[in-house]
Design an enzyme around this catalytic site. Structure first.
Site, PDB file in Angstrom:
ATOM      1  N   TYR A 277       0.857  -1.205   0.000  1.00  0.00           N
ATOM      2  CA  TYR A 277       0.000   0.000   0.000  1.00  0.00           C
ATOM      3  C   TYR A 277       0.892   1.254   0.000  1.00  0.00           C
ATOM      4  O   TYR A 277       1.708   1.417   0.917  1.00  0.00           O
ATOM      5  CB  TYR A 277      -0.877  -0.080   1.250  1.00  0.00           C
ATOM      6  CG  TYR A 277      -1.541   1.171   1.740  1.00  0.00           C
ATOM      7  CD1 TYR A 277      -2.362   1.937   0.903  1.00  0.00           C
ATOM      8  CD2 TYR A 277      -1.395   1.585   3.070  1.00  0.00           C
ATOM      9  CE1 TYR A 277      -3.002   3.071   1.377  1.00  0.00           C
ATOM     10  CE2 TYR A 277      -2.039   2.710   3.556  1.00  0.00           C
ATOM     11  CZ  TYR A 277      -2.826   3.449   2.701  1.00  0.00           C
ATOM     12  OH  TYR A 277      -3.459   4.574   3.183  1.00  0.00           O
TER      13      TYR A 277
ATOM     14  N   ASP B  52      -1.447  -5.793   9.583  1.00  0.00           N
ATOM     15  CA  ASP B  52      -2.512  -4.831   9.281  1.00  0.00           C
ATOM     16  C   ASP B  52      -3.662  -5.635   8.673  1.00  0.00           C
ATOM     17  O   ASP B  52      -3.578  -6.088   7.535  1.00  0.00           O
ATOM     18  CB  ASP B  52      -1.963  -3.780   8.299  1.00  0.00           C
ATOM     19  CG  ASP B  52      -2.988  -2.720   7.935  1.00  0.00           C
ATOM     20  OD1 ASP B  52      -4.200  -3.003   8.020  1.00  0.00           O
ATOM     21  OD2 ASP B  52      -2.579  -1.609   7.545  1.00  0.00           O
TER      22      ASP B  52
ATOM     23  N   ILE C  94      -6.802  -4.725   8.055  1.00  0.00           N
ATOM     24  CA  ILE C  94      -7.882  -3.796   7.709  1.00  0.00           C
ATOM     25  C   ILE C  94      -8.877  -4.388   6.708  1.00  0.00           C
ATOM     26  O   ILE C  94     -10.034  -4.009   6.675  1.00  0.00           O
ATOM     27  CB  ILE C  94      -7.272  -2.464   7.201  1.00  0.00           C
ATOM     28  CG1 ILE C  94      -8.332  -1.387   6.973  1.00  0.00           C
ATOM     29  CG2 ILE C  94      -6.467  -2.647   5.935  1.00  0.00           C
ATOM     30  CD1 ILE C  94      -7.760   0.012   6.739  1.00  0.00           C
TER      31      ILE C  94
ATOM     32  N   LYS D 267     -12.591  -0.142   5.701  1.00  0.00           N
ATOM     33  CA  LYS D 267     -12.826  -1.018   4.544  1.00  0.00           C
ATOM     34  C   LYS D 267     -13.981  -1.992   4.803  1.00  0.00           C
ATOM     35  O   LYS D 267     -14.894  -2.076   4.005  1.00  0.00           O
ATOM     36  CB  LYS D 267     -11.556  -1.819   4.208  1.00  0.00           C
ATOM     37  CG  LYS D 267     -10.295  -0.995   4.167  1.00  0.00           C
ATOM     38  CD  LYS D 267     -10.305   0.051   3.074  1.00  0.00           C
ATOM     39  CE  LYS D 267      -9.094   0.965   3.191  1.00  0.00           C
ATOM     40  NZ  LYS D 267      -9.084   2.044   2.231  1.00  0.00           N
TER      41      LYS D 267
END
Ligand code: PLP
Length: 373
Positions: A47, A132, A134, A174
């Site tokens: 990302y 992470d 998410i 998200k």
């Protein structure tokens, strides 16, 4: 968090620190774990926001773990070791590994094998692991999502030193589609980090009104369960639409099972196997086809020709139109090597050209973030 993980892991609220989104959670963890000049190893592609979130204010460094298409961009022991060695040759102290599970931009969830490899790597090196998670609620196809916490428990790492060195980042941006609410969290077994991160969270608090609203919403278990399963169903359908649509134009995607995007292979459309050619193709897609996708180089991909295409932020009609446009573009005789300025020369006036230049700069900045740092 427990529900998304199939209730295989329970989370203790005392080990949870609320933050203004995952952005703030990742930066806070960097402040807690790394001194300026210390490094975290990250699998590529990653990302693009991590360059900003992990490095800008903390002075921490990112060292890539080079993953390639040869094995579907999976993490391997040798890639981990290479990255660790590279950090050492740059005189950087490695403080940990940070992974995104499922991955942005790949749309793939980490396998149990990869997670076990990561846990044993950080155990052996005496470093931290940040996961992470998410996108954990977006897994729409098998294999199911496996959290690093589950792997720790199954492999008897509970209450060992490693237990305290694994940290989860989460956010509702998200899974619940609420990026504007700025609701994130750090989950860690290390009490010192809970305490330090709680103090630091003063710089990125979630407003009490937001917390109040959210707690009322999340308390409705029937609603959240239905929301997550309906969301996954729709993501699956939309993902299949994009993959099939691109396939009909001769473009393939990395096989994926999660996320809001596909990792699209357009290597055959490049003029040359270079990042310059990738940017040239990307500009054509943005300005001529008028589709906003991300070039792989913005995610530090090491192979030119990969692009990230989001499929979840538009209606089905819009997605169909986007596929239609790609089809026309690929079918056009001169896909490769068309000069954008020349092809538009006929009816271009000075003001549209100026607008285009400004848009180009803006698009480039947006896509590349802190690429050079
Ligand atoms: C992997 C990853 N981590 C963190 C973030 C930031 O999320 P938030 O909106 O919760 O700050 C994003 C957003 O795209 C992301 O993809």
């Amino acid at each position: 968090m427990s529900e998304i993980r199939g209730n295989k892991v329970t989370f203790n609220p005392n080990k949870l620190v609320l933050t203004a989104g995952a952005t703030s959670a990742n930066e806070t963890l960097m402040f807690c774990l790394a001194n300026p000049g210390d490094a975290f190893l990250l699998p590529t592609p990653y990302y693009p926001g991590f360059d900003r979130d992990l490095k800008w204010r903390t002075g921490a460094e990112i060292v890539p773990i080079q993953c390639t298409s040869s094995n579907g961009f999976r993490i391997t022991q040798s890639a981990l070791e290479e990255s660790y060695k590279l950090a050492k040759t740059r005189n950087l102290r490695v403080k940990g590994v940070l992974v995104t599970n499922p991955s942005n931009p790949l749309g793939t969830a980490l396998t149990r094998n990869e997670l076990e490899l990561l846990v044993s790597f950080v155990a052996e090196k005496g470093i931290h692991l940040i996961s992470d998670e998410i996108y954990s609620g977006t897994v729409f196809n098998s294999p199911k999502f496996v959290s690093v916490m589950e792997v720790l428990i199954e492999n008897n790492y509970m209450y060992t030193e490693v237990w305290d060195r694994v940290h989860i980042v989460y956010s509702l941006s998200k899974d619940l589609g609420l990026p504007g609410f700025r609701i994130g969290a750090i989950y860690t077994n290390d009490e010192v980090i809970v305490s330090a991160a709680t103090k630091m969270s003063s710089f990125g608090l979630i407003s009490s009104q937001t917390q109040y609203l959210l707690s009322a919403m999340l308390a409705d278990k029937k609603f959240t369960k239905k929301y997550i399963s309906e969301n996954q169903k729709r993501l699956k359908k939309r993902h299949a639409m994009l993959v099939k649509g691109l396939e009909s134009t001769g473009i393939s995607c990395l096989e994926s099972n999660a996320g809001l995007f596909c990792w699209v292979d357009m290597r055959h459309l490049l003029k040359t196997n270079t990042f310059e050619a990738e940017i040239e193709l990307w500009k054509k897609i943005v300005y001529e086809v008028k589709l906003n996708i991300s070039p792989g180089s913005s995610c530090h991909c090491t192979e030119p020709g990969w692009f990230r295409a989001c499929f979840a932020n538009m209606s089905e009609d819009t997605l169909n139109l986007a596929i239609q446009r790609i089809k026309i573009f690929v079918d056009s005789s001169d896909v490769i090597g068309t000069n954008i300025d020349q092809s538009n020369q006929t009816n271009q006036n000075t003001s549209t050209s100026l607008k285009k230049k400004l848009f180009a700069k803006w698009g480039f900045r947006l896509s590349f973030n802190d690429r050079e740092r």
